[in-house]
Design an enzyme around this catalytic site. Structure first.
Site, PDB file in Angstrom:
ATOM      1  N   ASP A 165      11.866 -55.248 -14.442  1.00 44.64           N
ATOM      2  CA  ASP A 165      10.957 -56.054 -13.641  1.00 44.64           C
ATOM      3  C   ASP A 165      10.323 -57.195 -14.437  1.00 44.64           C
ATOM      4  O   ASP A 165       9.964 -58.227 -13.861  1.00 44.64           O
ATOM      5  CB  ASP A 165       9.865 -55.184 -13.013  1.00 44.64           C
ATOM      6  N   ARG A 196      15.979 -53.109 -26.533  1.00 42.59           N
ATOM      7  CA  ARG A 196      16.199 -51.703 -26.851  1.00 42.59           C
ATOM      8  C   ARG A 196      14.917 -50.936 -26.541  1.00 42.59           C
ATOM      9  O   ARG A 196      13.868 -51.183 -27.138  1.00 42.59           O
ATOM     10  CB  ARG A 196      16.589 -51.492 -28.312  1.00 42.59           C
ATOM     11  N   HIS A 225      12.095 -48.828 -32.847  1.00 44.28           N
ATOM     12  CA  HIS A 225      11.578 -48.721 -34.209  1.00 44.28           C
ATOM     13  C   HIS A 225      10.657 -49.872 -34.603  1.00 44.28           C
ATOM     14  O   HIS A 225      10.157 -49.897 -35.731  1.00 44.28           O
ATOM     15  CB  HIS A 225      12.731 -48.617 -35.204  1.00 44.28           C
ATOM     16  N   GLU A 279      25.109 -41.943 -31.343  1.00 43.53           N
ATOM     17  CA  GLU A 279      24.687 -41.905 -32.746  1.00 43.53           C
ATOM     18  C   GLU A 279      24.418 -40.498 -33.250  1.00 43.53           C
ATOM     19  O   GLU A 279      23.656 -40.307 -34.198  1.00 43.53           O
ATOM     20  CB  GLU A 279      23.455 -42.782 -32.942  1.00 43.53           C
ATOM     21  N   ASP A 281      21.745 -43.123 -37.843  1.00 41.14           N
ATOM     22  CA  ASP A 281      21.462 -41.834 -37.213  1.00 41.14           C
ATOM     23  C   ASP A 281      22.687 -40.921 -37.248  1.00 41.14           C
ATOM     24  O   ASP A 281      22.550 -39.704 -37.417  1.00 41.14           O
ATOM     25  CB  ASP A 281      20.996 -42.040 -35.771  1.00 41.14           C
TER      26      ASP A 281
END
Length: 257
Positions: free
Chosen positions: A88, A74, A48, A153, A179
């Protein structure tokens, strides 16, 4: 030389309480400021917040070597190619949204591990994660330091929670209250009794398993409640919201007095 020890993963496994905060500005400078606050972990939010792989890498760089503030990245989705890129560039702990089944959780575990346990591509020679080949044992030791946090969620995810908790390689389950509330028909209102009951039950089930329970709360009383219900890695704020509130309070003090 082995891969760096994931202190956050070790703390969760030891049952230690971990307090965190969201880093949502999409820029290294405010994330570095947040790293001076003393939180155990910071979420570099690619779902977000306006982050891409390069801005996430820049934030990993400013957090490297900090005794506190372990970076939790996230991602916007649990795609194997994006997980590979995130690992990586040096991420060790990923938070993946909208996990709704044990099969999905198992796929995420495999995406975070080198073969034969997983499908992660072994191109670490040119990767920041291996310090550009300065860690000769990276590929042989990295799997043990990967930490997977899955977000449950939705109503479907809650229904599959026990199956998700049985997946080896999942280190923690994070309940997304906003959510979840929306999926239950209460958009923007996770304080509804029906939603709170589901959150309490979910946190309790996670805490009773061998996984760590996580959640976000942006007010103190709710955070304390979630902690009492079993949350072990607890996010207690969002940097963007902290700045917005402080700025509005300051302006109101001078312009509306």
């Amino acid at each position: 030389m082995p891969a760096p020890v994931n202190r956050f993963k070790a703390a969760l496994a030891a049952g230690q309480m971990q307090y965190g905060c969201w880093a949502g500005f999409g820029d290294a400078y405010p994330t570095e400021v947040m790293s001076t606050a003393g939180f155990d972990w910071l979420v570099i939010d690619g779902e977000h917040a306006p982050n891409d792989i390069r801005s996430i890498m820049a934030q990993l760089q400013v957090l490297e070597g900090k005794p506190d503030s372990h970076p939790v990245v996230r991602l916007p989705m649990g795609e194997a190619w994006l997980i590979k890129q995130a690992l990586d560039i040096g991420a060790q702990t990923l938070l993946i949204p909208m996990v709704e089944s044990a099969e999905q959780a198992r796929d995420l575990v495999r995406a975070m591990r080198y073969p034969p346990e997983g499908i992660r591509g072994s191109g670490a020679a040119l990767a920041r994660a291996s310090r550009f080949s300065a860690i000769p044992d990276y590929i042989r030791t990295a799997n043990d330091q990967m930490c997977l946090l899955v977000q449950v969620e939705t109503v479907k995810g809650i229904a599959a929670l026990d199956d998700i908790l049985a997946v080896e390689g999942v280190d923690g389950v994070f309940i997304g209250p906003s959510d979840l509330a929306a999926d239950m028909g209460h958009r923007g209102d996770s304080a509804q009794p029906e939603v709170r009951a589901v959150i309490k039950d979910a946190l309790g089930r996670i805490a009773a398993s061998d996984k760590a329970a996580g959640i976000l709360a942006v007010d103190h009383d709710t955070a304390v409640t979630y902690r009492d219900w079993g949350a072990q890695f607890l996010a207690v704020g969002i940097d963007v919201v902290l700045l917005a509130r402080a700025a509005r309070d300051l302006a109101a003090r001078w312009t509306k007095g």
